[in-house]
Design a protein around this motif. Structure first.
Motif, PDB file in Angstrom:
ATOM      1  N   TYR A  89     -12.449 -10.905 -30.758  1.00  0.00           N
ATOM      2  CA  TYR A  89     -12.820 -11.753 -29.630  1.00  0.00           C
ATOM      3  C   TYR A  89     -13.674 -10.894 -28.693  1.00  0.00           C
ATOM      4  N   MET A 140      -5.389 -17.035 -25.314  1.00  0.00           N
ATOM      5  CA  MET A 140      -6.292 -17.788 -26.188  1.00  0.00           C
ATOM      6  C   MET A 140      -5.525 -18.851 -26.966  1.00  0.00           C
ATOM      7  N   GLU A 143      -4.989 -21.895 -25.177  1.00  0.00           N
ATOM      8  CA  GLU A 143      -6.251 -22.609 -24.991  1.00  0.00           C
ATOM      9  C   GLU A 143      -6.843 -22.424 -23.591  1.00  0.00           C
ATOM     10  N   ASP A 145      -9.680 -20.458 -21.215  1.00  0.00           N
ATOM     11  CA  ASP A 145     -10.911 -19.688 -21.231  1.00  0.00           C
ATOM     12  C   ASP A 145     -10.600 -18.390 -20.495  1.00  0.00           C
ATOM     13  N   ASP A 147     -11.625 -14.565 -19.113  1.00  0.00           N
ATOM     14  CA  ASP A 147     -12.643 -13.593 -18.729  1.00  0.00           C
ATOM     15  C   ASP A 147     -11.967 -12.357 -18.152  1.00  0.00           C
ATOM     16  N   LYS A 175      -8.134 -23.158 -17.245  1.00  0.00           N
ATOM     17  CA  LYS A 175      -7.951 -24.352 -18.072  1.00  0.00           C
ATOM     18  C   LYS A 175      -7.993 -25.560 -17.142  1.00  0.00           C
TER      19      LYS A 175
END
Length: 244
Positions: A89, A140, A143, A145, A147, A175
């Motif tokens: 990832y 992840m 679900e 995102d 950063d 999310k």
């Protein structure tokens, strides 16, 4: 049914690379003469999970360690091949106050920590980096995102000069309308260590949930600023724990 030994498990994970992952990357991307570069690149990334890097830094590593000249463009392409093959990832840095992405440097994490460890023959077992990778993978799976957060702030140095510094937040997880700022720390048992870990969180300046996940089994608690401290086992086993 007999239990697998550690050596058997290790050999199984290593075989996944030699028989499945690497042949698939080579064949799918029509690479005929660069297997050594691919393998060395994966080794370098394996040993530096959780560290900021970019293709140019990795080019310099090839030159200094292996005396091999590999262009940043080639390294960038090969990293994308690993991402497409679900081996890695990547996580971009996000300037929280500036509300913008910083494309480089960035971080790479393994989709499977066991595969990462097998790649290094189970030699480098830095708990902090492995724990960070596990937390990233869990977010992840949930679900989000994810950063890498960056907070910039102004302060005066020892000479009284006004300077700008950057602090990192391990993960900014989004999310929908929800956002969590998450710091991974082996321990916050010492007050100095706790203050160091939350320094970036306290400078964010918004009301989204802030969490420090520690290695030890602790009773979840909040400090006077509302920051949640929770053990990694509770965090991983109970999704609702993020909203305590």
């Amino acid at each position: 049914m007999s239990m697998q030994t550690h050596e058997e498990k290790s050999n199984y994970l290593k075989d996944l690379y030699s028989r499945t992952y690497l042949p698939d990357v080579l064949e799918h991307n029509k690479i005929s003469n660069d297997q050594a570069v691919l393998e060395n690149l994966l080794n370098i990334v394996s040993s530096s999970i959780g560290s900021l890097t970019n293709p140019r830094k990795l080019t310099n590593t090839f030159l200094s360690v292996m005396q091999t000249n590999v262009s940043p463009n080639t390294i960038s392409r090969y990293l994308e091949f690993f991402i497409d093959a679900f081996i890695l990832y990547k996580a971009y840095r996000y300037d929280i106050k500036g509300k913008r992405y910083i494309e480089t440097p960035l971080k790479y994490y393994f989709t499977d920590v066991g595969l990462r460890n097998a790649r290094l023959n189970f030699r480098q077992q830095e708990e902090n980096h492995i724990m960070e990778n596990i937390l990233f993978n869990e977010l992840m799976v949930r679900e989000f995102d994810v950063d890498v957060g960056m907070v910039e702030y102004s302060h005066r140095d020892s000479n009284g000069k006004c300077v700008r510094s950057q602090l990192e937040i391990d993960f900014v997880a989004n999310k929908g309308s929800k956002r969590y700022y998450i710091q991974s720390a082996l321990t916050v048992a010492e007050e100095d260590k706790r203050l160091q870990e939350i320094n970036s969180l306290t400078r964010v300046g918004d009301s989204f949930k802030k969490i420090v996940v520690v290695r030890d089994a602790i009773m979840p608690w909040h400090d006077e600023q509302g920051i949640l401290y929770i053990g990694i086992e509770d965090f991983l086993l109970d999704e609702s724990a993020m909203d305590m």
